[in-house]
Design a protein around this motif. Structure first.
Motif, mmCIF file in Angstrom:
data_model
loop_
_atom_site.group_PDB
_atom_site.id
_atom_site.type_symbol
_atom_site.label_atom_id
_atom_site.label_comp_id
_atom_site.label_asym_id
_atom_site.label_seq_id
_atom_site.Cartn_x
_atom_site.Cartn_y
_atom_site.Cartn_z
ATOM 1 N N CYS A 18 0.842 -1.181 0.000
ATOM 2 C CA CYS A 18 0.000 0.000 0.000
ATOM 3 C C CYS A 18 0.886 1.242 0.000
ATOM 4 O O CYS A 18 1.749 1.386 0.860
ATOM 5 C CB CYS A 18 -0.898 -0.026 1.232
ATOM 6 S SG CYS A 18 -1.852 1.483 1.444
ATOM 7 N N CYS A 21 0.222 3.376 3.523
ATOM 8 C CA CYS A 21 0.648 2.931 4.850
ATOM 9 C C CYS A 21 1.659 1.796 4.787
ATOM 10 O O CYS A 21 2.085 1.304 5.822
ATOM 11 C CB CYS A 21 -0.568 2.512 5.672
ATOM 12 S SG CYS A 21 -1.302 0.961 5.104
ATOM 13 N N CYS A 53 -6.162 -2.874 0.907
ATOM 14 C CA CYS A 53 -5.246 -2.774 2.032
ATOM 15 C C CYS A 53 -6.025 -3.049 3.314
ATOM 16 O O CYS A 53 -7.034 -2.394 3.575
ATOM 17 C CB CYS A 53 -4.616 -1.386 2.081
ATOM 18 S SG CYS A 53 -3.596 -1.140 3.546
ATOM 19 N N CYS A 56 -5.394 0.325 6.039
ATOM 20 C CA CYS A 56 -6.037 1.635 5.913
ATOM 21 C C CYS A 56 -7.324 1.549 5.096
ATOM 22 O O CYS A 56 -7.961 2.555 4.841
ATOM 23 C CB CYS A 56 -5.072 2.656 5.319
ATOM 24 S SG CYS A 56 -4.637 2.353 3.606
HETATM 25 ZN ZN LIG Z 1 -2.880 0.995 3.443
#
Ligand SMILES: [Zn+2]
Length: 79
Positions: A18, A21, A53, A56
């Motif tokens: 991702c 994050c 993800c 997040c």
């Molecule tokens: Zn993420």
């Protein structure tokens, strides 16, 4: 070449994270209500259409087997 399936190259799938994050991304198929795939086409249920993800809760689209890892184009999946 079978272009009807969207599959991600294993080497690519193993290294992508991702962009927001750096969390791990999981394969997912978009929820396309009203456009259910034919039951006689099992490949339709396994083709990856987005990467989600778990940290997040952003979902990144996959265009022609190529993940588009742009936060601006990601879809929120946490409600
Ligand atoms: Zn993420």
């Amino acid at each position: 070449m079978n272009q009807s399936q969207q599959t991600i190259e294993p080497w690519l799938r193993g290294i992508i994270r991702c962009p927001q994050c750096k969390g791990e991304l999981v394969d997912a198929t978009a929820d396309t209500a009203g456009e259910t795939a034919s039951a006689a086409d099992p490949a339709a249920s396994t083709s990856v259409t987005e990467l989600r993800c778990g940290t997040c809760h952003l979902a990144y689209p996959v265009e022609g087997g190529v993940p588009v890892l742009l936060v601006d184009l990601a879809r929120r999946t946490d409600g």
